[in-house]
Scaffold this motif. Structure first.
Motif, PDB file in Angstrom:
ATOM      1  N   ASP A  10       0.845  -1.355  -0.146  1.00 31.97           N
ATOM      2  CA  ASP A  10      -0.018   0.113  -0.131  1.00 31.97           C
ATOM      3  C   ASP A  10       1.000   1.089   0.118  1.00 31.97           C
ATOM      4  O   ASP A  10       1.741   1.427   0.796  1.00 31.97           O
ATOM      5  CB  ASP A  10      -0.909   0.117   1.158  1.00 31.97           C
ATOM      6  CG  ASP A  10      -1.902  -0.905   1.192  1.00 31.97           C
ATOM      7  OD1 ASP A  10      -2.146  -1.401   0.024  1.00 31.97           O
ATOM      8  OD2 ASP A  10      -2.617  -1.348   2.167  1.00 31.97           O
ATOM      9  N   PRO A  11       0.631   2.352  -0.821  1.00 35.75           N
ATOM     10  CA  PRO A  11       1.372   3.526  -0.777  1.00 35.75           C
ATOM     11  C   PRO A  11       0.957   4.272   0.334  1.00 35.75           C
ATOM     12  O   PRO A  11      -0.057   5.362   0.273  1.00 35.75           O
ATOM     13  CB  PRO A  11       0.861   4.096  -2.144  1.00 35.75           C
ATOM     14  CG  PRO A  11      -0.545   3.596  -2.625  1.00 35.75           C
ATOM     15  CD  PRO A  11      -0.485   2.109  -2.035  1.00 35.75           C
ATOM     16  N   ASN A  21       5.233   7.657  -1.874  1.00 32.93           N
ATOM     17  CA  ASN A  21       5.752   6.220  -2.534  1.00 32.93           C
ATOM     18  C   ASN A  21       5.864   6.255  -4.142  1.00 32.93           C
ATOM     19  O   ASN A  21       6.834   5.576  -4.580  1.00 32.93           O
ATOM     20  CB  ASN A  21       4.856   5.234  -1.937  1.00 32.93           C
ATOM     21  CG  ASN A  21       5.232   4.732  -0.450  1.00 32.93           C
ATOM     22  OD1 ASN A  21       5.986   5.340   0.248  1.00 32.93           O
ATOM     23  ND2 ASN A  21       4.227   3.771   0.179  1.00 32.93           N
ATOM     24  N   TRP A  22       4.999   7.177  -4.660  1.00 35.77           N
ATOM     25  CA  TRP A  22       5.113   7.130  -6.141  1.00 35.77           C
ATOM     26  C   TRP A  22       6.126   7.841  -6.580  1.00 35.77           C
ATOM     27  O   TRP A  22       6.650   7.689  -7.724  1.00 35.77           O
ATOM     28  CB  TRP A  22       3.698   7.770  -6.549  1.00 35.77           C
ATOM     29  CG  TRP A  22       2.590   6.869  -6.454  1.00 35.77           C
ATOM     30  CD1 TRP A  22       1.790   7.252  -5.495  1.00 35.77           C
ATOM     31  CD2 TRP A  22       2.304   5.733  -6.825  1.00 35.77           C
ATOM     32  NE1 TRP A  22       0.811   5.951  -5.507  1.00 35.77           N
ATOM     33  CE2 TRP A  22       0.928   5.259  -6.356  1.00 35.77           C
ATOM     34  CE3 TRP A  22       2.879   4.823  -7.811  1.00 35.77           C
ATOM     35  CZ2 TRP A  22       0.250   4.013  -6.661  1.00 35.77           C
ATOM     36  CZ3 TRP A  22       2.239   3.499  -8.010  1.00 35.77           C
ATOM     37  CH2 TRP A  22       0.978   3.330  -7.670  1.00 35.77           C
ATOM     38  N   LEU A  27      13.490   7.283  -9.074  1.00 38.57           N
ATOM     39  CA  LEU A  27      14.476   7.009  -8.369  1.00 38.57           C
ATOM     40  C   LEU A  27      15.582   6.411  -9.354  1.00 38.57           C
ATOM     41  O   LEU A  27      16.899   6.491  -9.199  1.00 38.57           O
ATOM     42  CB  LEU A  27      14.457   5.832  -7.230  1.00 38.57           C
ATOM     43  CG  LEU A  27      13.938   6.464  -5.872  1.00 38.57           C
ATOM     44  CD1 LEU A  27      13.664   5.338  -5.094  1.00 38.57           C
ATOM     45  CD2 LEU A  27      14.667   7.766  -5.233  1.00 38.57           C
ATOM     46  N   GLY A  28      15.171   5.935 -10.695  1.00 39.40           N
ATOM     47  CA  GLY A  28      16.139   5.382 -11.559  1.00 39.40           C
ATOM     48  C   GLY A  28      16.803   6.571 -12.072  1.00 39.40           C
ATOM     49  O   GLY A  28      18.131   6.116 -12.502  1.00 39.40           O
ATOM     50  N   PRO A  91      15.540  -2.650  -0.516  1.00 41.80           N
ATOM     51  CA  PRO A  91      14.717  -2.470   0.848  1.00 41.80           C
ATOM     52  C   PRO A  91      14.085  -1.255   1.019  1.00 41.80           C
ATOM     53  O   PRO A  91      14.733  -0.276   0.709  1.00 41.80           O
ATOM     54  CB  PRO A  91      15.843  -2.713   2.073  1.00 41.80           C
ATOM     55  CG  PRO A  91      16.949  -3.264   1.332  1.00 41.80           C
ATOM     56  CD  PRO A  91      17.011  -2.901   0.005  1.00 41.80           C
ATOM     57  N   TYR A  92      12.706  -1.004   1.600  1.00 46.29           N
ATOM     58  CA  TYR A  92      12.228   0.138   1.804  1.00 46.29           C
ATOM     59  C   TYR A  92      11.992   1.207   0.549  1.00 46.29           C
ATOM     60  O   TYR A  92      11.708   2.272   0.577  1.00 46.29           O
ATOM     61  CB  TYR A  92      12.928   0.756   3.043  1.00 46.29           C
ATOM     62  CG  TYR A  92      13.072   0.175   3.945  1.00 46.29           C
ATOM     63  CD1 TYR A  92      12.021  -0.085   4.991  1.00 46.29           C
ATOM     64  CD2 TYR A  92      14.392  -0.267   4.634  1.00 46.29           C
ATOM     65  CE1 TYR A  92      12.410  -0.740   6.223  1.00 46.29           C
ATOM     66  CE2 TYR A  92      14.612  -0.953   5.634  1.00 46.29           C
ATOM     67  CZ  TYR A  92      13.441  -1.303   6.555  1.00 46.29           C
ATOM     68  OH  TYR A  92      13.846  -2.123   7.587  1.00 46.29           O
ATOM     69  N   ILE A  93      11.948   0.628  -0.568  1.00 43.21           N
ATOM     70  CA  ILE A  93      11.466   1.335  -1.593  1.00 43.21           C
ATOM     71  C   ILE A  93      10.109   0.668  -2.346  1.00 43.21           C
ATOM     72  O   ILE A  93      10.131  -0.298  -2.528  1.00 43.21           O
ATOM     73  CB  ILE A  93      12.634   1.281  -2.856  1.00 43.21           C
ATOM     74  CG1 ILE A  93      13.893   1.993  -2.407  1.00 43.21           C
ATOM     75  CG2 ILE A  93      12.332   1.954  -4.040  1.00 43.21           C
ATOM     76  CD1 ILE A  93      15.179   1.980  -3.381  1.00 43.21           C
ATOM     77  N   PHE A  94       9.207   1.492  -2.620  1.00 44.66           N
ATOM     78  CA  PHE A  94       7.908   1.259  -3.085  1.00 44.66           C
ATOM     79  C   PHE A  94       7.928   0.766  -4.520  1.00 44.66           C
ATOM     80  O   PHE A  94       8.784   1.508  -5.014  1.00 44.66           O
ATOM     81  CB  PHE A  94       7.110   2.552  -2.867  1.00 44.66           C
ATOM     82  CG  PHE A  94       5.584   2.405  -3.504  1.00 44.66           C
ATOM     83  CD1 PHE A  94       4.612   1.127  -3.068  1.00 44.66           C
ATOM     84  CD2 PHE A  94       5.286   2.925  -4.620  1.00 44.66           C
ATOM     85  CE1 PHE A  94       3.375   1.225  -3.500  1.00 44.66           C
ATOM     86  CE2 PHE A  94       3.949   2.728  -5.123  1.00 44.66           C
ATOM     87  CZ  PHE A  94       2.915   1.871  -4.435  1.00 44.66           C
ATOM     88  N   THR A  95       7.692  -0.410  -4.749  1.00 40.36           N
ATOM     89  CA  THR A  95       7.568  -0.774  -6.196  1.00 40.36           C
ATOM     90  C   THR A  95       6.047  -0.517  -6.828  1.00 40.36           C
ATOM     91  O   THR A  95       5.089  -1.121  -6.622  1.00 40.36           O
ATOM     92  CB  THR A  95       7.394  -2.394  -6.281  1.00 40.36           C
ATOM     93  OG1 THR A  95       8.579  -3.033  -5.028  1.00 40.36           O
ATOM     94  CG2 THR A  95       7.859  -3.072  -7.442  1.00 40.36           C
ATOM     95  N   SER A  96       6.391   0.777  -7.582  1.00 42.62           N
ATOM     96  CA  SER A  96       5.056   1.337  -8.246  1.00 42.62           C
ATOM     97  C   SER A  96       4.611   0.234  -9.225  1.00 42.62           C
ATOM     98  O   SER A  96       3.349   0.363  -9.489  1.00 42.62           O
ATOM     99  CB  SER A  96       5.594   2.591  -8.905  1.00 42.62           C
ATOM    100  OG  SER A  96       6.653   2.438  -9.842  1.00 42.62           O
TER     101      SER A  96
END
Length: 225
Positions: A10-11, A21-22, A27-28, A91-96
């Protein structure tokens, strides 16, 4: 405490009711060094070779009547998906890409633009796709119905395929990781090895699913002409 198993996807991180989170989708860009654009480094050479390989691959699948430079649209989609899938493994990075919000937002407008372009400019050709060559006259009405349904659900299958694959791997890693505190020392070492193997598998899945998404988009576009 998680209220539900899928709450890890969940975001929920927000400031002033704006989900942060989005921002993981951008980040890329941090992986691209500033000198990448100025001097021909090894990364630059590898990246150019990858783009050229994808360009040749997509060009074979596309219709010869397609516009010049169309392959770069699908290369861009592949790059975006690959970066988002790969960043989600940290770790701790939201997978959109594990949310239909992102995948369906990309798949639906792209499919809709193909359909509008095809039906407006190549109406007769689009009708011929509804009845495959060699279909018996008795089955033609059923084939039109089946082909129409399969065409309509294409954006949904594109979006769900990517989302499901991203969620499945991350969920398995999360479930195995949560069992760690209750394990003995010998089992923990086995768990770590299993997690490492799964992480390698997920790294491959991140690239493969981005490739599948872009390849299928290319095939759908080639049917328009």
């Amino acid at each position: 405490m998680m209220t539900n198993l899928f709450s890890t996807f969940d975001p929920s991180t927000n400031i002033l009711n704006l989900s942060l989170n989005w921002t993981s989708s951008f980040l890329g860009l941090l992986l691209v060094p500033s000198m990448f654009w100025l001097t021909p480094s090894r990364i630059n050479i590898i990246w150019n070779k990858l783009n050229l390989t994808l360009h040749n691959e997509f060009k074979i699948l596309m219709n010869p009547k397609s516009f010049n430079g169309t392959t770069f649209i699908f290369i861009s989609i592949f790059t975006m998906m690959m970066f988002n899938n790969s960043m989600g493994l940290f770790p701790y990075i939201f997978t959109s890409t594990s949310h239909l919000t992102l995948t369906f937002t990309i798949a639906l407008p792209m499919w809709l633009s193909f359909m509008l372009f095809g039906w407006i400019n190549y109406t007769n050709h689009m009708f011929t796709h509804l009845v495959p060559q060699g279909t018996p006259p008795m089955l033609m009405s059923f084939m039109v119905l089946i082909e129409t349904i399969s065409n309509i659900i294409r954006p949904g299958t594109l979006a769900v395929r990517l989302t499901a694959n991203m969620i499945a791997g991350h969920l398995l890693l999360t479930l195995l990781g949560n069992t760690g505190p209750s394990m003995t020392t010998k089992l923990i070492s086995l768990l770590i090895i299993t997690q490492m193997m799964l992480l390698i598998l997920e790294s491959a899945v991140a690239v493969i699913q981005a490739y599948v998404f872009s390849i299928l988009s290319t095939l759908y576009s080639s049917e328009v002409y």
